[in-house]
Scaffold this motif. Structure first.
Motif, PDB file in Angstrom:
ATOM      1  N   PRO A  12       0.813  -1.218   0.000  1.00  0.00           N
ATOM      2  CA  PRO A  12       0.000   0.000   0.000  1.00  0.00           C
ATOM      3  C   PRO A  12       0.848   1.270   0.000  1.00  0.00           C
ATOM      4  O   PRO A  12       0.514   2.247  -0.689  1.00  0.00           O
ATOM      5  N   MET A  13       1.955   1.268   0.728  1.00  0.00           N
ATOM      6  CA  MET A  13       2.828   2.439   0.760  1.00  0.00           C
ATOM      7  C   MET A  13       3.418   2.714  -0.624  1.00  0.00           C
ATOM      8  O   MET A  13       3.472   3.868  -1.068  1.00  0.00           O
ATOM      9  N   ALA A  14       3.828   1.657  -1.313  1.00  0.00           N
ATOM     10  CA  ALA A  14       4.413   1.828  -2.646  1.00  0.00           C
ATOM     11  C   ALA A  14       3.371   2.289  -3.657  1.00  0.00           C
ATOM     12  O   ALA A  14       3.685   3.072  -4.563  1.00  0.00           O
ATOM     13  N   VAL A  15       2.139   1.814  -3.523  1.00  0.00           N
ATOM     14  CA  VAL A  15       1.074   2.264  -4.431  1.00  0.00           C
ATOM     15  C   VAL A  15       0.798   3.751  -4.197  1.00  0.00           C
ATOM     16  O   VAL A  15       0.622   4.523  -5.152  1.00  0.00           O
ATOM     17  N   ILE A  44      -5.791  -0.541   4.453  1.00  0.00           N
ATOM     18  CA  ILE A  44      -6.251   0.843   4.535  1.00  0.00           C
ATOM     19  C   ILE A  44      -5.411   1.683   5.482  1.00  0.00           C
ATOM     20  O   ILE A  44      -5.049   2.819   5.166  1.00  0.00           O
ATOM     21  N   ALA A  45      -5.053   1.158   6.652  1.00  0.00           N
ATOM     22  CA  ALA A  45      -4.289   1.951   7.624  1.00  0.00           C
ATOM     23  C   ALA A  45      -2.947   2.378   7.040  1.00  0.00           C
ATOM     24  O   ALA A  45      -2.551   3.553   7.142  1.00  0.00           O
ATOM     25  N   GLU A  46      -2.233   1.440   6.404  1.00  0.00           N
ATOM     26  CA  GLU A  46      -0.945   1.772   5.793  1.00  0.00           C
ATOM     27  C   GLU A  46      -1.130   2.758   4.649  1.00  0.00           C
ATOM     28  O   GLU A  46      -0.345   3.707   4.495  1.00  0.00           O
ATOM     29  N   ALA A  47      -2.167   2.544   3.840  1.00  0.00           N
ATOM     30  CA  ALA A  47      -2.426   3.434   2.713  1.00  0.00           C
ATOM     31  C   ALA A  47      -2.740   4.848   3.196  1.00  0.00           C
ATOM     32  O   ALA A  47      -2.233   5.837   2.640  1.00  0.00           O
ATOM     33  N   ARG A  48      -3.558   4.959   4.219  1.00  0.00           N
ATOM     34  CA  ARG A  48      -3.945   6.270   4.736  1.00  0.00           C
ATOM     35  C   ARG A  48      -2.721   7.004   5.299  1.00  0.00           C
ATOM     36  O   ARG A  48      -2.524   8.200   5.043  1.00  0.00           O
TER      37      ARG A  48
END
Length: 276
Positions: free
Chosen positions: A19-22, A45-49
């Motif tokens: 998610p962080m890389a996206v 979701i938490a990492e993406a947010r």
């Protein structure tokens, strides 16, 4: 118009990037608003947010839910969801159930056409074993040289009428829309141009979706051909749906369209994000 991308995947489901890389790729590609919509899973979701916040990238919490409607598998995206909502969490957990059994059946079919150990091979490409899918099998078939790329895999395997295809009974349309609405979200039909439905069946599906509280359809998506952009803009107008835009990005090596690379929505439709 804002460069909005409200449909993509990480390795929490069947993407290849974290998610962080996206999030970083979306920011680098000029995306102004971004949603991660992993299949039947909200654990990214938490990492993406957090990653989006660090990049000053406006973020929308999302998910893509697999459903069965009239014996067809269809995907419903939920946007602006509260991922802690108990009804959504429990519904997604139930939807994920049964994937491993299905995967073993897929592997057994592939073994009969000379592709042994496909289950173990697919697992090597799985970030989340609970979400093993056709995409992971496709990557394994490319890895062993059975096919040149995943597009060739899906032309010859894992699809209806071909070895490795095992249907799965997902959630219902009513359940998916209800879970999304319970979580305060907006229900969106993902890439409608991918589904092999007659005009009559599509009318029944869109009408039911709207009656249940569905609000939007994807018009600009990496899964649509350019001629379908205008067609589904007209569909959105006909049924009174808002219009969404998302690349359906999975991997730098596999996706037809990169994050943020779609044309803008046509002026004839109202964007799903118009009042956010």
């Amino acid at each position: 118009m804002l460069n909005v991308d409200l449909h993509c995947h990480s390795n929490v489901s069947d993407g290849t990037l974290t998610p962080m890389a996206v999030a970083a790729r979306a920011k680098a590609n000029g995306v102004d608003m971004w949603a991660l919509t992993d299949h039947d899973e909200i654990d990214g979701i938490a990492e993406a947010r957090a990653a989006a916040a660090a990049l000053d990238l406006p973020y929308v919490a999302g998910v893509e839910i697999s459903i069965t409607w009239a014996n067809h598998t269809i995907h419903i995206v939920g946007l602006q969801i509260d991922e802690t909502n108990p009804q959504l969490v429990q519904g997604l957990a139930a939807t994920r159930g049964g994937r491993e059994r299905r995967a073993h059946e897929m592997a057994a079919q592939l073994a009969t056409v000379g592709i042994p150990d496909a289950f173990e091979g697919a697992l090597k490409h799985v970030g989340n074993p609970d979400l093993i899918s056709r995409t992971h099998f496709a990557r394994y078939l490319v890895e062993i040289g059975r096919c040149a790329d995943t597009s060739e895999v899906f032309r010859n395997y894992l699809t209806e009428g071909n070895p490795g295809y095992v249907p799965h009974r997902w959630a219902s349309l009513a359940q998916s829309v209800q879970w999304i609405r319970d979580a305060g979200g907006i229900a969106v039909v993902a890439h409608p141009g991918r589904y092999k439905l007659s005009d009559l069946a599509f009318d029944a599906f869109f009408s039911e979706f709207k009656q249940l509280g569905g609000a939007a359809i994807e018009v600009m998506t990496g899964s649509h051909t350019p001629d379908q952009y205008d067609y589904y803009a007209k569909v959105a107008s006909r049924y009174g749906f808002l219009a969404s835009r998302g690349s359906d990005f999975h991997s730098p090596a596999e996706s037809r369209v990169d994050l943020g690379a779609l044309p803008p929505l046509p002026d004839s439709v109202t964007p799903v994000w118009h009042n956010w």
